[in-house]
Design a protein around this motif. Structure first.
Motif, PDB file in Angstrom:
ATOM      1  N   LEU A 117      -0.192   2.480   3.590  1.00 30.07           N
ATOM      2  CA  LEU A 117       0.129   1.088   3.287  1.00 30.07           C
ATOM      3  C   LEU A 117       0.248   0.873   1.782  1.00 30.07           C
ATOM      4  N   ALA A 118      -0.648   1.477   1.028  1.00 28.75           N
ATOM      5  CA  ALA A 118      -0.603   1.344  -0.435  1.00 28.75           C
ATOM      6  C   ALA A 118       0.691   1.936  -0.981  1.00 28.75           C
ATOM      7  N   MET A 119       1.081   3.104  -0.472  1.00 27.52           N
ATOM      8  CA  MET A 119       2.327   3.721  -0.927  1.00 27.52           C
ATOM      9  C   MET A 119       3.533   2.842  -0.586  1.00 27.52           C
ATOM     10  N   ALA A 120       3.528   2.277   0.597  1.00 28.25           N
ATOM     11  CA  ALA A 120       4.640   1.419   1.005  1.00 28.25           C
ATOM     12  C   ALA A 120       4.713   0.174   0.135  1.00 28.25           C
ATOM     13  N   GLU A 121       3.558  -0.416  -0.157  1.00 29.59           N
ATOM     14  CA  GLU A 121       3.533  -1.611  -1.003  1.00 29.59           C
ATOM     15  C   GLU A 121       4.014  -1.290  -2.412  1.00 29.59           C
ATOM     16  N   GLU A 122       3.601  -0.152  -2.943  1.00 34.34           N
ATOM     17  CA  GLU A 122       4.068   0.262  -4.272  1.00 34.34           C
ATOM     18  C   GLU A 122       5.580   0.457  -4.266  1.00 34.34           C
ATOM     19  N   GLY A 123       6.081   1.071  -3.221  1.00 38.68           N
ATOM     20  CA  GLY A 123       7.518   1.286  -3.111  1.00 38.68           C
ATOM     21  C   GLY A 123       8.285  -0.019  -3.025  1.00 38.68           C
TER      22      GLY A 123
ATOM     23  N   ALA B  75       7.326  -2.891  -4.260  1.00 35.79           N
ATOM     24  CA  ALA B  75       7.264  -3.520  -5.581  1.00 35.79           C
ATOM     25  C   ALA B  75       8.337  -2.926  -6.492  1.00 35.79           C
ATOM     26  N   ASP B  76       8.471  -1.610  -6.469  1.00 37.79           N
ATOM     27  CA  ASP B  76       9.515  -0.955  -7.268  1.00 37.79           C
ATOM     28  C   ASP B  76      10.907  -1.397  -6.821  1.00 37.79           C
ATOM     29  N   TYR B  77      11.109  -1.525  -5.534  1.00 34.37           N
ATOM     30  CA  TYR B  77      12.404  -1.936  -4.997  1.00 34.37           C
ATOM     31  C   TYR B  77      12.753  -3.355  -5.447  1.00 34.37           C
ATOM     32  N   PHE B  78      11.784  -4.269  -5.362  1.00 34.97           N
ATOM     33  CA  PHE B  78      12.032  -5.640  -5.784  1.00 34.97           C
ATOM     34  C   PHE B  78      12.315  -5.716  -7.287  1.00 34.97           C
ATOM     35  N   LYS B  79      11.637  -4.880  -8.041  1.00 35.14           N
ATOM     36  CA  LYS B  79      11.877  -4.816  -9.492  1.00 35.14           C
ATOM     37  C   LYS B  79      13.309  -4.366  -9.755  1.00 35.14           C
ATOM     38  N   GLN B  80      13.780  -3.370  -9.030  1.00 36.77           N
ATOM     39  CA  GLN B  80      15.160  -2.897  -9.193  1.00 36.77           C
ATOM     40  C   GLN B  80      16.159  -4.023  -8.838  1.00 36.77           C
TER      41      GLN B  80
END
Length: 81
Positions: free
Chosen positions: A61-67, A69-74
């Motif tokens: 879940l933590a990895m998915a949330e981090e991913g 966040a990166d996607y939304f930043k992009q």
């Protein structure tokens, strides 16, 4: 293509024969398509099971949330361009 021989209960063979007659298809084509559909459903069920298992894994879940966040930043960066 390989040849496969199997036994079926009488009532299933009767249904298969009737379906082949109604659809004007060979029995082996109906069996082939039915197996393709069934095996695809098994794959989907295994995929779903893995997602349900991951939903209870804090690290996943933590990895998915981090991913995400990166996607939304992009996406935000693309909007700024």
């Amino acid at each position: 293509m390989a040849t496969f021989t199997s036994s079926l209960p009488d009532h299933i063979l009767e249904q298969l024969s009737q379906a082949a007659k109604d659809l004007q298809l060979p029995k082996n084509k109906i069996i082939e398509k039915a197996l393709e559909i069934y095996l695809e459903q098994l794959d989907r069920a295994a995929f779903l099971k893995s997602y349900k298992k991951m939903a209870n894994d804090p690290d996943m879940l933590a990895m998915a949330e981090e991913g995400m966040a990166d996607y939304f930043k992009q996406l935000e960066d693309l909007d700024k361009e």
